[in-house]
Motif scaffolding. Structure first.
Motif, PDB file in Angstrom:
ATOM      1  N   THR A   1      23.952  29.346  37.280  1.00  0.00           N
ATOM      2  CA  THR A   1      24.099  27.539  35.889  1.00  0.00           C
ATOM      3  C   THR A   1      23.227  27.372  35.181  1.00  0.00           C
ATOM      4  N   CYS A   2      22.527  29.125  35.028  1.00  0.00           N
ATOM      5  CA  CYS A   2      21.565  28.918  34.051  1.00  0.00           C
ATOM      6  C   CYS A   2      23.101  28.499  32.367  1.00  0.00           C
ATOM      7  N   ILE A   3      23.967  28.935  32.530  1.00  0.00           N
ATOM      8  CA  ILE A   3      25.401  28.920  31.763  1.00  0.00           C
ATOM      9  C   ILE A   3      25.886  27.973  30.690  1.00  0.00           C
ATOM     10  N   ARG A   4      25.716  26.707  31.890  1.00  0.00           N
ATOM     11  CA  ARG A   4      25.581  25.551  31.481  1.00  0.00           C
ATOM     12  C   ARG A   4      25.082  24.661  30.296  1.00  0.00           C
ATOM     13  N   ASN A   5      24.150  25.465  29.933  1.00  0.00           N
ATOM     14  CA  ASN A   5      22.747  25.045  28.585  1.00  0.00           C
ATOM     15  C   ASN A   5      23.148  26.006  27.461  1.00  0.00           C
ATOM     16  N   ASP A   6      24.636  27.243  27.418  1.00  0.00           N
ATOM     17  CA  ASP A   6      25.456  27.764  26.435  1.00  0.00           C
ATOM     18  C   ASP A   6      26.743  26.267  25.671  1.00  0.00           C
ATOM     19  N   ALA A   7      25.918  26.695  24.580  1.00  0.00           N
ATOM     20  CA  ALA A   7      27.437  25.192  24.346  1.00  0.00           C
ATOM     21  C   ALA A   7      28.208  26.642  23.756  1.00  0.00           C
ATOM     22  N   SER A   8      29.191  28.068  23.699  1.00  0.00           N
ATOM     23  CA  SER A   8      29.953  28.368  23.339  1.00  0.00           C
ATOM     24  C   SER A   8      30.921  28.361  24.279  1.00  0.00           C
ATOM     25  N   VAL A   9      30.450  28.233  25.270  1.00  0.00           N
ATOM     26  CA  VAL A   9      31.469  28.165  27.001  1.00  0.00           C
ATOM     27  C   VAL A   9      32.429  27.038  26.862  1.00  0.00           C
TER      28      VAL A   9
ATOM     29  N   ARG B   1      38.753  19.784  36.353  1.00  0.00           N
ATOM     30  CA  ARG B   1      37.649  20.224  36.792  1.00  0.00           C
ATOM     31  C   ARG B   1      36.874  20.688  35.684  1.00  0.00           C
ATOM     32  N   GLY B   2      37.705  21.081  34.246  1.00  0.00           N
ATOM     33  CA  GLY B   2      36.976  20.807  32.959  1.00  0.00           C
ATOM     34  C   GLY B   2      35.792  20.532  32.591  1.00  0.00           C
ATOM     35  N   ILE B   3      36.426  19.418  32.831  1.00  0.00           N
ATOM     36  CA  ILE B   3      35.870  17.710  32.607  1.00  0.00           C
ATOM     37  C   ILE B   3      34.135  17.414  33.678  1.00  0.00           C
ATOM     38  N   GLN B   4      35.020  18.135  35.085  1.00  0.00           N
ATOM     39  CA  GLN B   4      33.207  18.171  35.402  1.00  0.00           C
ATOM     40  C   GLN B   4      32.263  19.232  34.909  1.00  0.00           C
ATOM     41  N   CYS B   5      32.801  20.264  34.182  1.00  0.00           N
ATOM     42  CA  CYS B   5      32.140  21.045  33.941  1.00  0.00           C
ATOM     43  C   CYS B   5      31.849  20.626  32.619  1.00  0.00           C
ATOM     44  N   LEU B   6      32.323  20.392  31.777  1.00  0.00           N
ATOM     45  CA  LEU B   6      31.570  19.725  30.645  1.00  0.00           C
ATOM     46  C   LEU B   6      30.147  19.038  31.308  1.00  0.00           C
ATOM     47  N   ASP B   7      30.573  17.837  32.216  1.00  0.00           N
ATOM     48  CA  ASP B   7      29.407  17.039  32.687  1.00  0.00           C
ATOM     49  C   ASP B   7      28.212  17.381  33.226  1.00  0.00           C
ATOM     50  N   LYS B   8      27.950  18.815  33.719  1.00  0.00           N
ATOM     51  CA  LYS B   8      27.138  19.574  33.948  1.00  0.00           C
ATOM     52  C   LYS B   8      26.173  20.288  33.159  1.00  0.00           C
ATOM     53  N   MET B   9      26.977  20.307  31.976  1.00  0.00           N
ATOM     54  CA  MET B   9      26.792  21.142  30.172  1.00  0.00           C
ATOM     55  C   MET B   9      25.373  20.012  30.012  1.00  0.00           C
ATOM     56  N   GLU B  10      24.341  20.465  29.932  1.00  0.00           N
ATOM     57  CA  GLU B  10      23.447  19.562  29.130  1.00  0.00           C
ATOM     58  C   GLU B  10      22.756  19.580  27.817  1.00  0.00           C
ATOM     59  N   HIS B  11      23.634  20.837  27.056  1.00  0.00           N
ATOM     60  CA  HIS B  11      23.348  21.091  25.651  1.00  0.00           C
ATOM     61  C   HIS B  11      24.135  19.647  24.414  1.00  0.00           C
ATOM     62  N   HIS B  12      23.527  19.189  23.452  1.00  0.00           N
ATOM     63  CA  HIS B  12      24.704  17.954  23.674  1.00  0.00           C
ATOM     64  C   HIS B  12      25.972  17.967  22.541  1.00  0.00           C
ATOM     65  N   GLY B  13      26.179  19.390  22.399  1.00  0.00           N
ATOM     66  CA  GLY B  13      27.083  20.316  21.803  1.00  0.00           C
ATOM     67  C   GLY B  13      28.296  20.131  22.830  1.00  0.00           C
ATOM     68  N   PRO B  14      28.435  20.780  23.902  1.00  0.00           N
ATOM     69  CA  PRO B  14      28.996  20.192  25.123  1.00  0.00           C
ATOM     70  C   PRO B  14      29.271  18.463  25.585  1.00  0.00           C
ATOM     71  N   ILE B  15      28.435  17.607  26.150  1.00  0.00           N
ATOM     72  CA  ILE B  15      28.190  16.099  25.687  1.00  0.00           C
ATOM     73  C   ILE B  15      29.478  15.540  24.914  1.00  0.00           C
ATOM     74  N   THR B  16      29.345  16.319  23.527  1.00  0.00           N
ATOM     75  CA  THR B  16      29.787  15.637  22.607  1.00  0.00           C
ATOM     76  C   THR B  16      31.312  16.375  22.929  1.00  0.00           C
ATOM     77  N   GLY B  17      31.362  17.688  23.473  1.00  0.00           N
ATOM     78  CA  GLY B  17      33.522  18.047  23.879  1.00  0.00           C
ATOM     79  C   GLY B  17      33.161  17.192  25.332  1.00  0.00           C
ATOM     80  N   LYS B  18      32.595  16.795  26.005  1.00  0.00           N
ATOM     81  CA  LYS B  18      32.740  16.022  26.773  1.00  0.00           C
ATOM     82  C   LYS B  18      33.747  14.988  26.785  1.00  0.00           C
ATOM     83  N   ALA B  19      32.590  14.021  25.449  1.00  0.00           N
ATOM     84  CA  ALA B  19      33.668  12.696  25.549  1.00  0.00           C
ATOM     85  C   ALA B  19      35.156  12.933  24.475  1.00  0.00           C
TER      86      ALA B  19
END
Length: 636
Positions: free
Chosen positions: A542-550, A584-602
């Motif tokens: 679960t800690c990988i949700r903060n890795d923006a490269s994913v 499922r991909g959107i749910q993964c991006l929603d769980k990520m907390e880094h601001h980069g992935p949040i932009t990716g979610k949008a």
């Protein structure tokens, strides 16, 4: 896509002993056809001089000539002995029927050029320019935009009407395509005096070695800890600036990857990350005198906007130090092991980044003879988190991951040159080369997968859960594996949108199987990317949700799936299956907390909304909109 039976044995390269007058005058290579490829490209009449009398017996090498049969305006080549041409005079091209006698179909040739075209983006404020090749994520997003607008043919070859392509400009992606220097926080007297509490710094360092170090094992945790402790001691002259910058980047990346909870809010950690990133911008000396610490610093300095730039500098540094040569880095001992680990980490990351951006790699495999890293002796072993390895931890596992990533990096060059490169345009009717490259890539991927130990078997989602750092390595390896597998066949999706219906494709590609099999494998790999990322983010690590490269892998898979669903003949079942994976991909991006992935979610949500609108307008099934809206309420 399998190779036809008649194409199993490749023909030897034939030396053309006769050139046309135009190629002979310009001193360029001629392929001996009538007209030749060079004259056809420049729309010139192709003329051959009188044949010279040869000596001895005629050669029996295979020669490519035109078949008298023509299908849909395209002549298919047949192979006859050169001795059968003795005494025959090559027919000369006539200006009146130049296009009719051309061996190369103009429309087909343009499609092949379009398939290998990239995009260029200009920054009107700074005057800088960026190019992204056909394998880049940005180029494929522009393809998605073209298909949503139902443009009959791709237009990447046309002269751009604006500095930013329409699709990228409409979705605001140009901000990710240039360096972030203009938006970076500037140092001031107040910010330089700021320093974080020591306990928070300890947590940042721990977060870095827990999340980032497993897939980038170039630093020693004991060394970084000692350097961090020195920052709290009394000032002393002669302290290395590079070492200080290295600690600052560890703190910045650690602040990015820490969990946002309690008193450590996202805003606070992002401010500390920006502060230490800006404080480590003094790296001018690294380009004048490369060193090992400088290479490690460049690896940590990689950001989404300018990763290709920093990794390119890191690649030149390892080449300048000779780390690609076995006489420099091969040998026993921890020092040589560290040199080999550094080289292969830079190699694999630089190759993947070049592939993501569609640009050339700075490495040539023919110039590399250094060996892969081996398992360290028991007395020197550490876990990828930098901690001493216990006897119950088993053999060192980071080297198996590095060897697999290095092999994937070697495979990337074959995919780039054999599939996406424009150098193979002269074989537009000989699909054996493309099919052979695909088969070789598949065989290499299967060989890599078979050689993996049990803890790196990413294909088995039911495998026992292991240590977090092992799960992180397994996740990154699986994402890179399926990215290459997806990209080897993703051009088939673009080609389908260029040539039209399945019937037209079958008539234009005689002897080649339907492209639908390649498209199905592309979709399967895109789904596997989302499955692997979802398993790690939701359960295994679960800690990988903060890795923006994913997030880059997830967004790339989602865009590929959305491109496939934009089909006028799509069924309700297929659309539901595709949108289930994208959800499922959107749910993964929603769980990520880094601001980069949040932009990716949008970004993914915007693309999905556009895809939904286009899908509803183009489909002939009136129940599709109702079924999708009922299954996915977030689409309303």
């Amino acid at each position: 896509m399998s190779v036809p039976t008649s194409y199993q044995q490749p023909l030897k390269r034939v030396r053309v002993g006769r050139a046309c007058e135009q190629c002979r005058t310009r001193k360029v290579k001629c392929n001996g056809e009538d007209p030749c490829l060079t004259c056809w490209q420049h729309n010139q009449a192709c003329r051959y001089g009188e044949a010279r009398l040869g000596r001895g017996h005629p050669s029996k090498k295979l020669k490519t000539v035109e078949s008298p049969t023509v299908t849909d305006g395209v002549s298919t080549p047949t192979f006859i002995l050169n001795s059968d041409l003795s005494g025959r005079e090559r027919p000369k091209a006539k200006s009146s029927n130049f296009q009719a006698s051309a061996r190369y179909n103009p429309e087909e040739y343009r499609q092949q050029l379009e398939l290998r075209a990239g995009i260029g983006v200009a920054n009107s404020q700074t005057g800088s320019f960026q190019f992204y090749g056909p394998s880049s994520h940005f180029c494929f997003i522009q393809r998605l935009y073209q298909r949503m607008k139902r443009q009959p043919h791709g237009c990447l070859l046309d002269k751009p009407k604006s500095a930013v392509p329409a699709g990228l400009g409409e979705w605001g992606l140009e901000r990710f395509m240039f360096a972030a220097g203009s938006g970076a926080p500037r140092s001031s007297s107040a910010s330089t005096e700021s320093f974080l509490p020591k306990d928070l710094g300890d947590r940042c360092i721990a977060a870095y070695f827990a999340i980032i170090h497993p897939h980038m094992p170039v630093l020693d945790r004991l060394v970084i800890t000692r350097l961090w402790e020195r920052l709290w001691e009394a000032p002393s002259p002669g302290q290395e600036v590079i070492s200080r910058n290295l600690v600052y980047m560890v703190l910045a990346l650690g602040a990015r990857t820490m969990a946002r909870e309690g008193r450590h809010s996202a805003e606070l950690l992002d401010r500390w990350a920006d502060h230490f990133w800006s404080q480590s911008n003094d790296y001018g000396m690294l380009f004048q005198e490369p060193c090992l610490k400088g290479i490690h610093f460049l690896l940590l300095k990689v950001l989404p906007n300018d990763a290709y730039l920093y990794l390119g500098h890191a690649a030149r540094s390892v080449l300048a130090l000779g780390l690609n040569r076995g006489q420099v880095a091969n040998g026993t001992g921890p020092v040589m092991q560290k040199l080999r680990i550094t080289f292969w980490v830079v190699y694999s990351y630089e190759r993947i980044c070049a592939f993501f951006t569609g640009r050339p790699s700075g490495f040539l495999d023919s110039h590399i003879d250094v060996s892969f890293p081996e398992d360290l002796p028991d007395c020197n072993r550490q876990t990828p988190c930098g901690e001493p390895m216990k006897s119950s931890d088993g053999p060192l596992t980071e080297c198996a991951y590095l060897r697999a990533m290095a092999q994937i990096g070697q495979l990337i060059e074959k995919v780039s040159s054999g599939i996406f490169s424009s150098s193979n345009l002269h074989t537009i009717y000989d699909h054996r080369k493309l099919n052979t490259t695909i088969l070789e890539c598949d065989a290499a991927l299967h060989q890599i997968e078979r050689s993996l130990p049990s803890y790196l078997q990413f294909g088995s989602l039911n495998r026992p859960k292991s240590e977090v750092w092992r799960e992180i390595q397994c996740t990154h390896l699986g994402l890179a594996f399926h990215l290459i597998r997806m990209m080897t066949r993703r051009p088939a999706m673009v080609y389908c949108s260029l040539v039209g219906s399945e019937q037209n494709r079958a008539s234009e590609l005689p002897g080649v199987e339907s492209l639908q099999a390649s498209i199905n494998l592309t979709i399967l790999s895109a789904k596997e990317i989302i499955n692997i990322a979802s398993s790690a983010i939701m359960e295994r690590a679960t800690c990988i949700r903060n890795d923006a490269s994913v997030a880059n892998y997830i967004v790339s898979a989602c865009v590929t799936l959305l491109y496939d669903v934009l089909n006028t003949s799509v069924t309700v079942e297929h659309a539901l299956d595709i949108f289930t994976s994208v959800e499922r991909g959107i749910q993964c991006l929603d769980k990520m907390e880094h601001h980069g992935p949040i932009t990716g979610k949008a970004l993914s949500l915007d693309i999905m909304k556009c895809a939904k609108d286009t899908l509803f307008l183009s489909t002939c099934d009136v129940n599709l909109e109702e079924n999708l809206a009922g299954s996915f309420p977030w689409l309303k």
